[in-house]
Scaffold this active site. Structure first.
Site, PDB file in Angstrom:
ATOM      1  N   ASP A  47      24.495   1.478 122.572  1.00 27.42           N
ATOM      2  CA  ASP A  47      24.786   1.380 121.149  1.00 27.42           C
ATOM      3  C   ASP A  47      24.194   2.574 120.413  1.00 27.42           C
ATOM      4  OD1 ASP A  47      25.456  -0.814 118.816  1.00 27.42           O
ATOM      5  OD2 ASP A  47      23.717   0.404 118.283  1.00 27.42           O
ATOM      6  N   TYR A  52      22.164   7.619 113.409  1.00 28.68           N
ATOM      7  CA  TYR A  52      20.997   7.624 114.297  1.00 28.68           C
ATOM      8  C   TYR A  52      20.671   9.034 114.781  1.00 28.68           C
ATOM      9  CZ  TYR A  52      21.921   2.571 114.862  1.00 28.68           C
ATOM     10  OH  TYR A  52      22.155   1.227 114.664  1.00 28.68           O
ATOM     11  N   LYS A  81      29.287   3.837 115.256  1.00 28.28           N
ATOM     12  CA  LYS A  81      29.493   3.228 113.941  1.00 28.28           C
ATOM     13  C   LYS A  81      29.916   4.264 112.896  1.00 28.28           C
ATOM     14  CE  LYS A  81      25.735   0.095 115.151  1.00 28.28           C
ATOM     15  NZ  LYS A  81      25.065   0.971 116.151  1.00 28.28           N
ATOM     16  N   HIS A 112      29.464   0.482 109.623  1.00 27.19           N
ATOM     17  CA  HIS A 112      28.008   0.295 109.692  1.00 27.19           C
ATOM     18  C   HIS A 112      27.480  -0.599 108.569  1.00 27.19           C
ATOM     19  CE1 HIS A 112      24.260   2.532 111.396  1.00 27.19           C
ATOM     20  NE2 HIS A 112      23.996   1.263 111.131  1.00 27.19           N
TER      21      HIS A 112
END
Length: 315
Positions: A47, A52, A81, A112
């Site tokens: 994931d 990120y 996402k 998201h």
């Protein structure tokens, strides 16, 4: 391994335990090594997300493993996402994600947050003037286009309340396969699980241990005395007990630890069996949401004037 997968509403199977790759500060070498070790331990669901900053590391590690022959692409379930600054063009956003990953497709692409930010907002905590009006119908049409083009195998959402799920289903041609939300023994999401279950939308739990080690996380789950006592009874760890609780509710879990012992411990939660009295004890715990999303709330430009608005009073 089929017993460790869930069949989604589109027929695609997803591993019940996912390996989260958010970390701060983000270190590419550390992330790649963690993914290498995770693959050796049997993790197959990874994931990531644009925000990120881990997509290049995730893609490089997975592609190297595929090139070496230690795993095939078809064995991997890869989730990324749509960040809130890309609601205007999900197709272009996903194409950039695929370039970051060095992949032809992702298995799951999630919205998201139900928030629309200006196109240049490539940071996690927006300023007050960074918000734009949310047009979820247009966003979802873009997500469906990603699916139609073969850029992903499934589409879904993250951080959506029951009310937002119901609103999305009013116009969606393709329903979301997954709603990824905070869920753990101290935030049990009963109403949301019922809503998603009614519509055959799978609930995936992020921060199933409360996010210890994250900037916003807490050790409230793993250090809770009741959870620790249940763990002691089963000769397990509190982390394994918390993960087993989520799995017993029919949810998948996204776990994030780059520590090899904890990675083994987390995947070992499949071997644990909780008793009815344990589940009763969980239901008595006082609930506490940890990721509250205050950074998405303001009284002027955000569509959410309060935390209650953001979560539609499911808080």
């Amino acid at each position: 391994m089929r017993s460790k997968e869930v069949r989604l509403n589109n027929g695609i199977r997803m591993p019940l335990i996912g390996f989260g790759t958010y970390s701060y500060p983000n270190n590419r070498n550390t992330t790649e090594l963690a993914i290498y070790n995770a693959l050796k331990m049997g993790y197959r669901h990874f994931d990531t997300a644009k925000i990120y900053g881990s997509e290049p590391a995730v893609g490089n590690a997975l592609n190297e493993a595929i090139f070496e022959g230690s795993v095939e692409r078809e064995e991997i379930f890869l989730t990324s996402k749509l960040w809130s600054s890309d609601h205007h063009d999900p197709v272009s956003a996903l194409k950039q994600t695929l370039r970051n990953l060095g992949m032809e497709y992702v298995d799951m692409y999630l919205v998201h947050w139900p928030v629309n930010l200006k196109p240049w907002v490539n940071y996690a905590v927006p300023n007050e003037d960074d918000f734009e009006k949310l047009d979820l119908e247009t966003t979802w049409a873009g997500m469906e286009k990603c699916l139609e083009l073969g850029l992903c195998r499934c589409i879904g959402v993250s951080n959506f309340s029951s009310k937002k799920i119901e609103g999305l289903l009013d116009f969606a041609s393709t329903p979301p396969a997954v709603n990824q939300v905070e869920m753990h023994p101290l935030w049990r999401q009963r109403k949301l699980r019922e809503t998603c279950g009614h519509h055959k939308i799978h609930v995936s739990a992020y921060s199933p241990l409360g996010g210890p080690g994250n900037l916003w996380g807490s050790r409230a789950v793993v250090d809770h005395p009741i959870i620790q006592s249940i763990a002691l009874k089963h000769k397990a760890t509190s982390a394994q007990v918390a993960l087993r609780w989520a799995l017993s509710k029919g949810s998948s879990v996204i776990v994030k630890s780059f520590n090899q012992e904890r990675m083994k411990e987390n995947i070992g939660s499949f071997g644990l069996r909780l008793e009815d009295e344990d589940m009763f004890d969980f239901d008595q715990l006082e609930e506490r949401k940890i990721m509250r999303g205050e950074f998405l709330v303001n009284e002027t430009t955000s569509p959410y004037k309060s935390i209650e608005d953001l979560w539609d009073y499911e808080i």
